[in-house]
Design a protein around this motif. Structure first.
Motif, PDB file in Angstrom:
ATOM      1  N   GLU A 161       0.832  -1.201   0.000  1.00  0.00           N
ATOM      2  CA  GLU A 161       0.000   0.000   0.000  1.00  0.00           C
ATOM      3  C   GLU A 161       0.868   1.254   0.000  1.00  0.00           C
ATOM      4  O   GLU A 161       0.623   2.201  -0.730  1.00  0.00           O
ATOM      5  N   THR A 162       1.877   1.230   0.848  1.00  0.00           N
ATOM      6  CA  THR A 162       2.746   2.396   0.999  1.00  0.00           C
ATOM      7  C   THR A 162       3.494   2.699  -0.297  1.00  0.00           C
ATOM      8  O   THR A 162       3.628   3.861  -0.696  1.00  0.00           O
ATOM      9  N   LEU A 163       3.985   1.651  -0.923  1.00  0.00           N
ATOM     10  CA  LEU A 163       4.774   1.850  -2.148  1.00  0.00           C
ATOM     11  C   LEU A 163       3.909   1.832  -3.392  1.00  0.00           C
ATOM     12  O   LEU A 163       4.423   1.979  -4.501  1.00  0.00           O
ATOM     13  N   ASP A 164       2.619   1.613  -3.195  1.00  0.00           N
ATOM     14  CA  ASP A 164       1.715   1.511  -4.341  1.00  0.00           C
ATOM     15  C   ASP A 164       2.197   0.438  -5.319  1.00  0.00           C
ATOM     16  O   ASP A 164       2.433   0.707  -6.498  1.00  0.00           O
ATOM     17  N   LEU A 165       2.363  -0.748  -4.781  1.00  0.00           N
ATOM     18  CA  LEU A 165       2.744  -1.912  -5.594  1.00  0.00           C
ATOM     19  C   LEU A 165       1.691  -2.988  -5.389  1.00  0.00           C
ATOM     20  O   LEU A 165       1.952  -4.016  -4.758  1.00  0.00           O
TER      21      LEU A 165
ATOM     22  N   LEU B  67      21.599  -4.612  -4.792  1.00  0.00           N
ATOM     23  CA  LEU B  67      22.334  -5.511  -5.685  1.00  0.00           C
ATOM     24  C   LEU B  67      22.771  -6.776  -4.951  1.00  0.00           C
ATOM     25  O   LEU B  67      22.727  -7.867  -5.512  1.00  0.00           O
ATOM     26  N   ARG B  68      23.157  -6.612  -3.706  1.00  0.00           N
ATOM     27  CA  ARG B  68      23.574  -7.773  -2.931  1.00  0.00           C
ATOM     28  C   ARG B  68      22.431  -8.768  -2.764  1.00  0.00           C
ATOM     29  O   ARG B  68      22.595  -9.974  -2.922  1.00  0.00           O
ATOM     30  N   PHE B  73      19.761 -13.982  -4.379  1.00  0.00           N
ATOM     31  CA  PHE B  73      18.611 -14.764  -4.844  1.00  0.00           C
ATOM     32  C   PHE B  73      18.878 -15.378  -6.214  1.00  0.00           C
ATOM     33  O   PHE B  73      18.397 -16.462  -6.527  1.00  0.00           O
ATOM     34  N   THR B  74      19.617 -14.678  -7.027  1.00  0.00           N
ATOM     35  CA  THR B  74      19.884 -15.163  -8.371  1.00  0.00           C
ATOM     36  C   THR B  74      20.879 -16.317  -8.352  1.00  0.00           C
ATOM     37  O   THR B  74      20.787 -17.257  -9.135  1.00  0.00           O
ATOM     38  N   GLN B 122      10.790   0.633  -6.796  1.00  0.00           N
ATOM     39  CA  GLN B 122      11.356   0.004  -7.982  1.00  0.00           C
ATOM     40  C   GLN B 122      12.171  -1.241  -7.608  1.00  0.00           C
ATOM     41  O   GLN B 122      12.039  -2.299  -8.236  1.00  0.00           O
ATOM     42  N   GLU B 123      12.934  -1.127  -6.532  1.00  0.00           N
ATOM     43  CA  GLU B 123      13.800  -2.241  -6.161  1.00  0.00           C
ATOM     44  C   GLU B 123      13.007  -3.404  -5.584  1.00  0.00           C
ATOM     45  O   GLU B 123      13.324  -4.559  -5.858  1.00  0.00           O
ATOM     46  N   PHE B 124      11.972  -3.112  -4.818  1.00  0.00           N
ATOM     47  CA  PHE B 124      11.155  -4.204  -4.293  1.00  0.00           C
ATOM     48  C   PHE B 124      10.404  -4.888  -5.424  1.00  0.00           C
ATOM     49  O   PHE B 124      10.204  -6.106  -5.413  1.00  0.00           O
ATOM     50  N   ASP B 125      10.011  -4.107  -6.390  1.00  0.00           N
ATOM     51  CA  ASP B 125       9.335  -4.678  -7.545  1.00  0.00           C
ATOM     52  C   ASP B 125      10.277  -5.661  -8.245  1.00  0.00           C
ATOM     53  O   ASP B 125       9.897  -6.788  -8.555  1.00  0.00           O
ATOM     54  N   ILE B 126      11.507  -5.237  -8.441  1.00  0.00           N
ATOM     55  CA  ILE B 126      12.490  -6.086  -9.110  1.00  0.00           C
ATOM     56  C   ILE B 126      12.760  -7.355  -8.298  1.00  0.00           C
ATOM     57  O   ILE B 126      12.771  -8.465  -8.840  1.00  0.00           O
ATOM     58  N   ILE B 127      12.931  -7.194  -6.999  1.00  0.00           N
ATOM     59  CA  ILE B 127      13.195  -8.359  -6.152  1.00  0.00           C
ATOM     60  C   ILE B 127      12.018  -9.330  -6.203  1.00  0.00           C
ATOM     61  O   ILE B 127      12.193 -10.535  -6.364  1.00  0.00           O
ATOM     62  N   TYR B 128      10.812  -8.779  -6.075  1.00  0.00           N
ATOM     63  CA  TYR B 128       9.623  -9.635  -6.132  1.00  0.00           C
ATOM     64  C   TYR B 128       9.560 -10.401  -7.453  1.00  0.00           C
ATOM     65  O   TYR B 128       9.331 -11.614  -7.477  1.00  0.00           O
TER      66      TYR B 128
END
Lengths: 179, 179
Positions: A161-165, B67-68, B73-74, B122-128
């Motif tokens: 919610e906070t990050l709008d994701l 990046l770490r 995870f990768t 953006q970074e949480f989106d990428i990680i997810y």
DNA sequence: CAATAATGATTTATTGATAAATAAATGGAT
DNA sequence: ATCCATTTATTTATCAATAAATCATTATTG
């Protein structure tokens, strides 16, 4: 009925409401007491007539929100196999009716102010224990683990919610199978 | 080997390390550029020789940590039925080796600075997406849901570490069945 | 019933502290 | 004599918090 600067509310309550909204949106440090005051329509020093400090104002907001969450979880009544789901639903309903306060609580653990940390710690402990107890009393296996997952899900919702994701978790579409 | 003010590190790296530790401990607003400087042993204005602003310093720290995590995870390789567990273990190892940075990332979503929010988002989106993709490629059912639960668990760990509430989740005792 | 005192609500004005950022100066090593 | 690393000195802004003044409303007395 959308509870906007209702004149029937006491000044103190109005201040608490405004503070909840601003703290939830901008966090503890970036909201000023002047903004809270302006949002209510009073002057900045007047806020200190009701609260001894900015910190105590924040703590008061936190307390109110905490009680709301605790009450919601305590009130829910359902058969064991539906309990987690129903408590999740109660949380989501709270999120819809008191968005600011709920997000504030879920974000407070990152506020490094010692008094805030201490209170947040204590309140999350209480909430966790309450959730665990309810799962235990319903006879569910691994109640502690289930309580952990439950709270983890709450944190995820708050973050998305906070990050709008929204796609990080879809409690909006199917409110049934989650939790 | 505990990487403390190593003279072999460039000033810029030393500053990044010190900033990571302080930001993780005290958050964005409560750590001052003067503290970062003092912690490294230079003067406050000198920090601005390497970073144009406090914000850009924070973003640089965040980037490195991101990046770490992504790399961890990768890199993990395991059969489908062990994948989630192994990725969880990789996360925990990262938490042990780079505690500051990992907690910083998990807490950043509450920092209301617009640029920080945008990057964290953006970074949480990428990680997810990376986690989800790995689960999908392993042929696991409900990969998206599993990725959500995975991240929720990460948030819970971060909270229990931050608030020092170890019993909220016990990844310390049995590192096997979790995740 | 008018005049006045007392009380509570709220404001204006001000202080003191802190922190980010800039500019200019210094000092040592090529 | 120049260049890079680094410092000293200073500016500018923002806030929380306090103190003192004002305004409005109700209660009190002559």
């Amino acid at each position: 009925m959308t509870s906007k600067d209702d004149a029937s509310l006491s000044r103190k309550e109005q201040i608490l409401d405004a503070a909840a909204a601003l703290f939830a949106e901008k966090g503890y440090y970036k909201t000023t007491t002047a903004e809270v005051a302006r949002s209510v329509g009073v002057t900045q020093p007047y806020v200190f007539h009701f609260f001894t400090s900015k910190e105590s104002l924040y703590l008061a907001v936190l307390e109110r929100a905490h009680l709301r969450i605790l009450d919601a979880f305590t009130t829910v009544n359902a058969p064991p196999e539906q309990l987690a789901e129903r408590m999740g639903k109660a949380f989501v309903e709270l999120l819809l009716s008191h968005r600011d306060e709920i997000l504030l609580v879920m974000m407070s653990y990152t506020t490094p102010e010692p008094a805030v940390r201490a209170r947040t710690r204590q309140e999350f402990d209480i909430i966790y224990e309450r959730v665990k107890l309810r799962f235990e009393q319903a006879g569910l296996p691994d109640a502690a683990d289930k309580a952990s997952v439950f709270i983890g899900h709450g944190l995820l919702i708050a973050m998305s919610e906070t990050l709008d994701l929204p796609h990080l978790c879809r409690w909006r579409d199917k409110p049934s199978t989650k939790f």
